[in-house]
Write an enzyme that holds these catalytic residues in place. Structure first.
Site, PDB file in Angstrom:
ATOM      1  CG  HIS A  86       3.563  63.488 -39.548  1.00  0.00           C
ATOM      2  ND1 HIS A  86       3.050  63.383 -38.269  1.00  0.00           N
ATOM      3  CD2 HIS A  86       3.969  62.244 -39.895  1.00  0.00           C
ATOM      4  CE1 HIS A  86       3.154  62.119 -37.871  1.00  0.00           C
ATOM      5  NE2 HIS A  86       3.697  61.407 -38.835  1.00  0.00           N
ATOM      6  CG  ASP A 142       0.515  56.631 -39.471  1.00  0.00           C
ATOM      7  OD1 ASP A 142       0.903  56.294 -40.597  1.00  0.00           O
ATOM      8  OD2 ASP A 142       1.291  56.891 -38.517  1.00  0.00           O
ATOM      9  CG  ASP A 199       2.876  53.650 -39.044  1.00  0.00           C
ATOM     10  OD1 ASP A 199       1.644  53.544 -38.873  1.00  0.00           O
ATOM     11  OD2 ASP A 199       3.441  54.741 -39.290  1.00  0.00           O
TER      12      ASP A 199
HETATM   13  C1  OKP Z   1       5.439  59.256 -40.678  1.00  0.00           C
HETATM   14  B1  OKP Z   1       4.086  58.546 -40.672  1.00  0.00           B
HETATM   15  C2  OKP Z   1      11.030  57.417 -34.857  1.00  0.00           C
HETATM   16  C3  OKP Z   1      11.566  58.583 -35.692  1.00  0.00           C
HETATM   17  C4  OKP Z   1      10.548  58.919 -36.717  1.00  0.00           C
HETATM   18  C5  OKP Z   1       9.831  60.225 -38.652  1.00  0.00           C
HETATM   19  C6  OKP Z   1       8.615  59.373 -38.578  1.00  0.00           C
HETATM   20  C7  OKP Z   1       7.528  59.866 -39.489  1.00  0.00           C
HETATM   21  C8  OKP Z   1       6.338  58.954 -39.533  1.00  0.00           C
HETATM   22  N1  OKP Z   1      11.862  57.014 -33.792  1.00  0.00           N
HETATM   23  N2  OKP Z   1      10.901  59.810 -37.778  1.00  0.00           N
HETATM   24  O1  OKP Z   1       3.208  58.935 -39.666  1.00  0.00           O
HETATM   25  O2  OKP Z   1       4.142  57.127 -40.734  1.00  0.00           O
HETATM   26 ZN    ZN Z   2       3.123  56.729 -39.088  1.00  0.00          ZN
END
Ligand code: OKP
Ligand code: ZN
Length: 379
Positions: free
Chosen positions: A187, A232, A320
């Site tokens: 990100h 991801d 995830d």
């Molecule tokens: C990072 B990676 C979800 C809120 C998410 C940040 C997520 C970052 C993900 N409802 N807040 O891509 O696994």
């Molecule tokens: Zn993620």
């Protein structure tokens, strides 16, 4: 006997970056991108010692490769933010933006952020990328570990090429390496952090490969051709932005259509200028299953990755996508991961896996291990 996969990691990835909390849907919760994520993955890989060879050897590549991807003012900000924050009376948990310059704010003047609270909004796009005392060191270290693995990828790929030519290896079993790092990176854009990410480890690795003057593409004699496969659950807005206007690397991503980071990841984002056609987004519906996922992945590989003629594959490895992930929504099960790894193996190209997300602590090791073992053809 089949060879073991080399795993590059560092204890600093566990110890140097431990924010106490974050906010999810308005609620204060524990920090999902937690240090024990790395520990449980490591523990699982250690339990499979016939398949993995773990090393903490980390080479120092200095600032050069990081500065090729991230803007200097952003790097300087990350480096000094915590100290300035504390001097200004900020909360010791770490730097979090108060005011983010939303695109609807009309900025007619050239007013620049002068203090850290203002800069935190300039350089961060959400509330998940807390900057603690050692966050910068942790992110820097994660980039160096990833670069160390990348250098090994070059060596392993050369060795593989020689073995294939000598008839002692086949293209069906390309070498794979794994950088077990945190904080993650996909990100992080060239000058903004967010989504638990600060420095874009994989982007730094890709640019470093392209920049090596002695490394030439097999297909066209130019710089090495890199295909990025972002598996991801979330769209890698950072990697997309960094390479949006270039034709190498190719960025491809499978991700949820209606989840974080919400405002990027459409299939209409195809790249710009020389980069047009080299950014491939495949948004998937929230209830995506093993079969759906593998089918979409295989199609992406056939239609875009193989025709690109990559010399190396870099995988943004997130699990995830798992059915019980606490912050995501796909239905992939632990049986799905070896299949995903197997699909990536079949491309037949030397591959570096770089750890991104995955927050179901109980199954994190099994699921990451599943992809890696599937890639090695061991399942
Ligand atoms: C990072 B990676 C979800 C809120 C998410 C940040 C997520 C970052 C993900 N409802 N807040 O891509 O696994
Ligand atoms: Zn993620």
């Amino acid at each position: 006997t089949p060879s073991r996969m080399k795993v590059f990691t560092s204890t600093l990835c566990t110890t140097m970056h431990t924010p106490a909390y974050e906010f999810l849907s308005g609620a204060k919760t524990h920090y999902y991108e937690s240090p024990d994520r790395r520990d449980v993955i490591l523990k699982y890989l250690e339990s499979q010692s016939d398949a993995f060879e773990i090393t903490e050897r980390t080479e120092d590549f200095g600032a050069g490769p990081i500065e090729r991807v991230h803007k200097q003012d952003f790097i300087d900000y990350l480096k000094t933010a915590y100290e300035e924050w504390i001097e200004e009376g900020g909360h010791p948990n770490g730097v979090l933006p108060g005011t983010i310059p939303h695109y609807k704010i009309a900025r007619h003047g050239k007013l620049k952020a002068s203090n850290c609270l203002a800069k935190s909004g300039e350089y961060c796009f959400d509330l998940s990328a807390v900057i603690t005392k050692d966050t910068f060191k942790a992110a820097w270290n994660a980039a160096q570990v990833t670069l160390t693995a990348t250098k090994e990828l070059v060596r392993a790929a050369d060795e593989f090429e020689q073995s294939v030519e000598a008839g002692c290896a086949t293209r069906e079993n390309p070498p794979g390496l794994y950088a077990l790092v945190r904080p993650p990176g996909h990100h992080a854009q060239s000058d903004i952090c967010g989504g638990y990410c600060y420095l874009n480890n994989l982007a730094i690795a890709a640019q470093w490969l392209i920049d090596q003057p002695d490394l030439k593409s097999k297909a066209d004699g130019g710089p090495k051709r890199i295909a990025i496969l972002d598996i991801d659950f979330h769209h890698g807005n950072g990697t997309q932005e960094i390479f949006y206007t270039v034709a190498n690397p190719l960025y491809t991503s499978l991700h949820s259509v209606d989840d974080y980071p919400y405002f990027t990841g459409s299939e209409l984002e195809k790249g710009e200028g020389e980069g047009l056609g080299f950014n491939i987004n495949i948004p998937l519906v929230q209830a995506t299953t093993n079969d759906d996922y593998v089918e979409k992945l295989d199609k992406l590989i056939q239609d875009h990755v193989i025709p690109f003629k990559p010399d190396y594959i870099l995988v943004s490895l997130g699990v995830d996508t798992y059915k019980d992930d606490p912050i995501a929504g796909f239905l992939v099960t632990s049986e799905g991961y070896p299949r995903i790894g197997n699909s990536i193996r079949k491309i037949g190209v030397p591959t570096l896996f770089v750890q991104e997300g995955g927050y179901c602590i109980e199954k994190l090791g099994l699921n990451v291990g599943g992809i890696l073992l599937g890639f090695m053809g061991r399942t």
